[in-house]
Write a protein that holds these residues in place. Structure first.
Motif, PDB file in Angstrom:
ATOM      1  N   LYS A   1       0.793  -1.236   0.035  1.00  0.00           N
ATOM      2  CA  LYS A   1      -0.096  -0.147  -0.026  1.00  0.00           C
ATOM      3  C   LYS A   1       0.682   1.392  -0.020  1.00  0.00           C
ATOM      4  N   ASP A   2       2.279   1.288   0.522  1.00  0.00           N
ATOM      5  CA  ASP A   2       2.840   2.507   0.751  1.00  0.00           C
ATOM      6  C   ASP A   2       3.825   2.502  -0.667  1.00  0.00           C
TER       7      ASP A   2
ATOM      8  N   ALA B   1      -7.844  -7.121  -1.780  1.00  0.00           N
ATOM      9  CA  ALA B   1      -7.816  -5.770  -1.679  1.00  0.00           C
ATOM     10  C   ALA B   1      -7.786  -5.032  -0.511  1.00  0.00           C
ATOM     11  N   GLY B   2      -7.698  -5.396   0.696  1.00  0.00           N
ATOM     12  CA  GLY B   2      -7.956  -4.660   1.802  1.00  0.00           C
ATOM     13  C   GLY B   2      -6.274  -4.712   2.433  1.00  0.00           C
ATOM     14  N   ARG B   3      -5.487  -5.673   1.771  1.00  0.00           N
ATOM     15  CA  ARG B   3      -4.038  -5.719   2.230  1.00  0.00           C
ATOM     16  C   ARG B   3      -3.021  -5.387   1.456  1.00  0.00           C
TER      17      ARG B   3
ATOM     18  N   GLU C   1      -0.004 -12.916  -1.277  1.00  0.00           N
ATOM     19  CA  GLU C   1       0.370 -13.149   0.133  1.00  0.00           C
ATOM     20  C   GLU C   1       2.012 -12.524   0.406  1.00  0.00           C
ATOM     21  N   PHE C   2       2.911 -12.759  -0.491  1.00  0.00           N
ATOM     22  CA  PHE C   2       4.264 -12.136  -0.284  1.00  0.00           C
ATOM     23  C   PHE C   2       4.125 -10.662  -0.295  1.00  0.00           C
ATOM     24  N   VAL C   3       3.273 -10.175  -1.315  1.00  0.00           N
ATOM     25  CA  VAL C   3       3.378  -8.756  -1.627  1.00  0.00           C
ATOM     26  C   VAL C   3       2.819  -8.110  -0.341  1.00  0.00           C
ATOM     27  N   ALA C   4       1.858  -8.615   0.288  1.00  0.00           N
ATOM     28  CA  ALA C   4       1.356  -8.006   1.479  1.00  0.00           C
ATOM     29  C   ALA C   4       2.253  -8.059   2.460  1.00  0.00           C
ATOM     30  N   LEU C   5       3.088  -8.967   2.751  1.00  0.00           N
ATOM     31  CA  LEU C   5       4.366  -9.119   3.337  1.00  0.00           C
ATOM     32  C   LEU C   5       5.358  -8.291   3.352  1.00  0.00           C
TER      33      LEU C   5
END
Length: 298
Positions: free
Chosen positions: A174-175, A252-254, A232-236
């Motif tokens: 997200k950032d 979408a939320g992560r 999942e890896f992107v979210a981490l």
């Protein structure tokens, strides 16, 4: 006994035994009293013994009739169940489906489709079996499953298929700086840590072509088989990835995502055995699944 017993005869005996009256049995069966009398008489002739005695103004089963009545009730109830089930099948409200699918699909898009499908058909049951594309095709060719959802399908004489191209997007934390962009291009990925599909997949080969054309050189860090694993890896925070929008929506939320250019659609195929006549439920489920994918079509 000639062996020509009819279900209506058995229903008549069951009704008379229950009500103790030809008239009430006739009302229960929706026929005339003489018709019930004839059914009982014909059944008595077929079986070779008397079925009813009159006692205190009521018709009661004879000893012989009492002996076979439990079997008669089971037969009548079973036929009623078969009739009810047949109506449910014809109305596409009953039956069992065996669906093979990609592992990521089983945890992203498919549960919502199945839930909506079952909500309108309370007597339908479904088996969902996730596995790799090669295994899915083996099952469909062997007619072990009614239908399947796979990718990289190139055709087979024993399989009927319908393919839809789903949009692909770039997913990122997200950032990430990509959040300021309306779309992400191949050139934007130059130097980025890349989480990607397996190297031998058609999707990854097409993605590589876009890098080559844009003279972009990302840094591959993680190879995965499933888009959900990439998300999942992107979210981490391990990097960015280009995946099917279908899977990106689940995260979408992560994570954040933007359209990827040039387009590299992910081709999903709905497959079924060509030599096995599909049930109405199978055809309706496949139609529902395909319709659910249309809004994401490239």
């Amino acid at each position: 006994m000639s062996g020509s017993l009819r279900l209506r005869q058995l229903e008549a005996l069951k009704a008379v035994a229950q009500h103790g009256s030809m008239t009430r049995a006739a009302g229960d069966l929706g026929v005339s009293q003489p018709a019930v009398s004839r059914l009982i008489a014909d059944l008595s002739t077929e079986l070779g013994f008397t079925l009813l005695d009159r006692r205190d103004g009521r018709l009661v089963p004879t000893q012989e009739a009492r002996y076979i009545l439990p079997d008669i009730r089971r037969v009548v109830d079973l036929m009623a169940h078969i009739s009810e089930t047949s109506r449910g099948l014809n109305e596409r409200k009953a039956g069992h489906l065996r669906v093979a699918c990609l592992p990521g699909f089983a945890t992203s898009h498919l549960p919502g489709v199945v839930s909506k499908f079952l909500h309108a058909r309370p007597d339908v049951t479904i088996t969902v079996e996730p596995d790799r594309p090669e295994r899915i095709l083996e099952w469909i060719i062997g007619e072990q499953y009614d239908c399947g959802i796979t990718d990289s399908f190139e055709g087979h004489p024993a399989i009927e298929s319908e393919t839809i191209a789903v949009r692909s997007v770039c997913v990122f934390p997200k950032d990430h700086r990509f959040a300021a962009l309306d779309r992400v291009t191949a050139q934007d990925l130059h130097g980025e840590r890349l989480i990607h599909a397996r190297r031998d997949s058609p999707f990854y080969r097409r993605l590589l072509e876009t890098f080559t054309q844009a003279a972009a050189v990302p840094r591959p860090v993680i190879e995965v088989r499933q888009f959900t694993a990439a998300c999942e890896f992107v979210a981490l925070g391990e990097g960015i990835s280009v995946v099917s929008e279908l899977d990106a929506l689940t995260y979408a939320g992560r994570v954040a995502y933007r359209p990827y250019e040039p387009a590299v659609p992910h081709r999903l195929s709905l497959v079924r055995p060509i030599h096995k006549t599909p049930s109405l439920i199978t055809l309706e489920f496949m139609e529902s699944l395909f319709d659910s994918l249309r809004p994401l079509a490239a």
